[in-house]
Every structure is written in structure tokens, then in C-alpha cells.
Enzyme design. Structure first.
Site, PDB file in Angstrom:
ATOM      1  N   GLY A 196       0.863  -1.180   0.000  1.00 49.64           N
ATOM      2  CA  GLY A 196       0.000   0.000   0.000  1.00 49.64           C
ATOM      3  C   GLY A 196       0.887   1.213   0.000  1.00 49.64           C
ATOM      4  CD  GLU A 197       2.786   5.876   0.253  1.00 53.61           C
ATOM      5  OE1 GLU A 197       2.972   5.565  -0.939  1.00 53.61           O
ATOM      6  OE2 GLU A 197       3.730   6.182   1.012  1.00 53.61           O
ATOM      7  CB  SER A 198       5.334   2.607   3.872  1.00 56.36           C
ATOM      8  OG  SER A 198       6.051   3.568   3.122  1.00 56.36           O
TER       9      SER A 198
ATOM     10  CB  CYS B 209       5.325  -3.696  -1.344  1.00 57.73           C
ATOM     11  SG  CYS B 209       5.786  -2.427  -2.516  1.00 57.73           S
TER      12      CYS B 209
ATOM     13  NE  ARG C  42       8.026   5.612   1.098  1.00 68.17           N
ATOM     14  CZ  ARG C  42       7.576   6.730   0.526  1.00 68.17           C
ATOM     15  NH1 ARG C  42       8.270   7.835   0.542  1.00 68.17           N
ATOM     16  NH2 ARG C  42       6.400   6.731  -0.080  1.00 68.17           N
TER      17      ARG C  42
ATOM     18  CB  ILE D  10       3.391  -2.260  -7.388  1.00 68.56           C
ATOM     19  CG1 ILE D  10       2.939  -3.512  -8.168  1.00 68.56           C
ATOM     20  CG2 ILE D  10       2.446  -1.091  -7.660  1.00 68.56           C
ATOM     21  CD1 ILE D  10       1.640  -4.141  -7.675  1.00 68.56           C
ATOM     22  NE  ARG D  11       4.651   5.103  -6.155  1.00 68.01           N
ATOM     23  CZ  ARG D  11       4.227   5.555  -4.980  1.00 68.01           C
ATOM     24  NH1 ARG D  11       3.141   5.083  -4.424  1.00 68.01           N
ATOM     25  NH2 ARG D  11       4.900   6.489  -4.349  1.00 68.01           N
TER      26      ARG D  11
ATOM     27  CG  HIS E  14       2.736  -6.465  -4.056  1.00 68.64           C
ATOM     28  ND1 HIS E  14       2.098  -5.953  -2.956  1.00 68.64           N
ATOM     29  CD2 HIS E  14       3.410  -5.441  -4.609  1.00 68.64           C
ATOM     30  CE1 HIS E  14       2.372  -4.674  -2.838  1.00 68.64           C
ATOM     31  NE2 HIS E  14       3.166  -4.326  -3.834  1.00 68.64           N
TER      32      HIS E  14
ATOM     33  CD  GLU F 179       0.597  -9.069  -1.637  1.00 67.74           C
ATOM     34  OE1 GLU F 179       1.598  -9.818  -1.561  1.00 67.74           O
ATOM     35  OE2 GLU F 179       0.691  -7.831  -1.621  1.00 67.74           O
TER      36      GLU F 179
HETATM   37  N1  LIG Z   1       3.227  -1.432  -3.613  1.00 70.14           N
HETATM   38  C1  LIG Z   1       3.603  -0.832  -2.525  1.00 70.14           C
HETATM   39  O1  LIG Z   1       3.356  -1.278  -1.407  1.00 70.14           O
HETATM   40  C2  LIG Z   1       4.299   0.480  -2.737  1.00 70.14           C
HETATM   41  C3  LIG Z   1       5.021   1.002  -1.523  1.00 70.14           C
HETATM   42  C4  LIG Z   1       5.042   2.514  -1.555  1.00 70.14           C
HETATM   43  N2  LIG Z   1       5.886   3.009  -2.610  1.00 70.14           N
HETATM   44  C5  LIG Z   1       5.479   3.037  -0.208  1.00 70.14           C
HETATM   45  O2  LIG Z   1       6.428   3.732  -0.099  1.00 70.14           O
HETATM   46  O3  LIG Z   1       4.848   2.719   0.757  1.00 70.14           O
END
Ligand SMILES: NC(=O)CC[C@H](N)C(=O)O
Length: 195
Positions: free
Chosen positions: A49-51, A81, A110, A139-140, A175, A177
Site C-alpha cells: 500500500g502506502e507505507s 512492499c 523507498r 509496484i513502486r 507482492h 499475494e
Molecule cells: N506497492 C507498494 O506497497 C508500494 C510502496 C510505496 N511506494 C510506499 O512507499 O509505501
């Protein structure tokens, strides 16, 4: 043996995807948002997600200290991630005074592979999981740029490590999952059963 009771931190991120894999593997799944829910599980997944958002929400939900305590008491935790970032003792490129739960003696960068457009899927060798290559969606994604002595690297790319393990903690920059890949979750459930 009873099904292990496993939590997925459900503040933000790909909670459902993790819950589905855990359910497929026969675990009892608890969506964790509160300290009482955390206290009822034998292991915890920190989703992708977004940390920085998960960090902020965990502090406002009063979850940061309970999760830190659970980690140091040896609860098995698997982060994918954003979840890997949240387990790292040190992060590069955090935003807004971003904090982590920590516990994993690594430095993580990150967004190490660029922006959303630079997301990609590949196959990785993960000898600890057997000879079949592992599909890995980045993914990012973060990258582990430095590991401490007690950390085992399970998979790497040329730039650094992307799957690591240290005692009760497992983390992947990608990921499983979302790729239909169950072997990391299986390995995590073994940690939960052994704990
Ligand atoms: N797919 C992800 O969980 C991306 C991580 C996201 N770039 C972060 O810094 O949290």
C-alpha cells in the site's frame, strides 16, 4: 493442529489479497485495526500500500506501540512492499517524518525502482523456496540496500536484496499475494506454527 490465527493489518493497502491467500492456505484470518485484535492473533501481515499512510494511521489508531511490542516479543510478521518498509529499522526517502515499526536490521530505499510507470513483473530465484522461480510483481517497490549480520537474504536483483528474513520477520519488496504465489505465505505460516 488448529488453524493458525493470523492478522492482516487493515488500515490501508492490499488487505483483501492477503486475506484470500491466507484463507486458501487454511489460516483463520483476522482484520486487525485495534490493539485487542492484535492481541488475539499468532502472526501478522503488513500489506502493500502506502507505507507513509499506514505509518500515520497506525499512530492515530494507537497501533504503533502494540505492533512494536509484538515484534520484539517474537510474533511472526510478514511485510510485503509497504509492509517491508514498515519492518525496516532504517529507511531512505521517507516522507513527512515517516516512522517504521522496525525490528528488521536493514536499510530500505523507498520507491527505489522509480514511479508507478516503472512497475514491472519478473521471475526470481528463491532457493529457500525450491527450484521453481517465483513470479514477483514490483509496484513502486522498495529495495534493501544494506543488511545487518542476522539477516538472511532470500532473493536479490542486481541492485540489492528484495526478500529477507530475520528470526520472526519476513519481508518481500514485491507482492506474492497479487501473483497467485503462495510459497512465501506458506513459509510465513510455518514461522507462525513454530512460534
Ligand atoms: N506497492 C507498494 O506497497 C508500494 C510502496 C510505496 N511506494 C510506499 O512507499 O509505501
Amino acid at each position: 493442529m488448529n488453524a493458525p490465527r493470523v492478522g492482516v493489518l487493515a488500515l490501508q493497502g492490499d488487505v483483501r489479497e492477503h486475506a484470500r491467500v491466507l484463507g486458501d492456505l487454511g489460516a483463520e484470518v483476522v482484520l486487525v485495526r485495534r490493539p485487542e485484535e492484535l492481541a488475539s492473533v499468532d502472526g501478522l501481515i503488513l500489506p502493500g500500500g502506502e507505507s507513509s499512510v499506514i505509518d500515520k494511521l497506525s499512530r492515530s489508531f494507537g497501533m504503533q506501540q502494540p505492533i512494536r511490542a509484538a515484534i520484539s516479543e517474537g510474533m511472526p510478521v510478514y511485510g510485503t512492499c509497504a509492509g517491508m518498509i514498515l519492518l525496516a529499522d532504517r529507511i531512505l526517502g521517507g516522507i513527512d517524518g515517516q516512522q517504521t515499526f522496525g525490528g528488521l536490521d536493514v536499510t530500505v530505499r523507498r520507491n527505489a525502482f522509480g514511479g508507478q510507470t516503472e512497475s514491472f513483473e519478473t521471475f526470481l530465484d528463491v532457493p529457500a523456496l525450491g527450484p521453481e522461480p517465483v513470479p514477483a510483481a514490483f509496484i513502486r517497490a522498495p529495495l534493501v540496500v544494506e543488511v545487518g549480520d542476522g539477516v538472511e537474504v532470500l532473493a536479490r536483483v542486481p541492485e540489492g536484496a528484495v526478500a529477507v528474513e530475520q528470526r520472526n520477520l519476513l519481508a518481500t519488496a514485491f507482492h506474492p499475494e497479487v501473483s497467485g504465489e503462495h510459497r512465501f505465505h506458506r513459509r510465513f505460516l510455518e514461522l507462525v506454527r513454530a512460534a
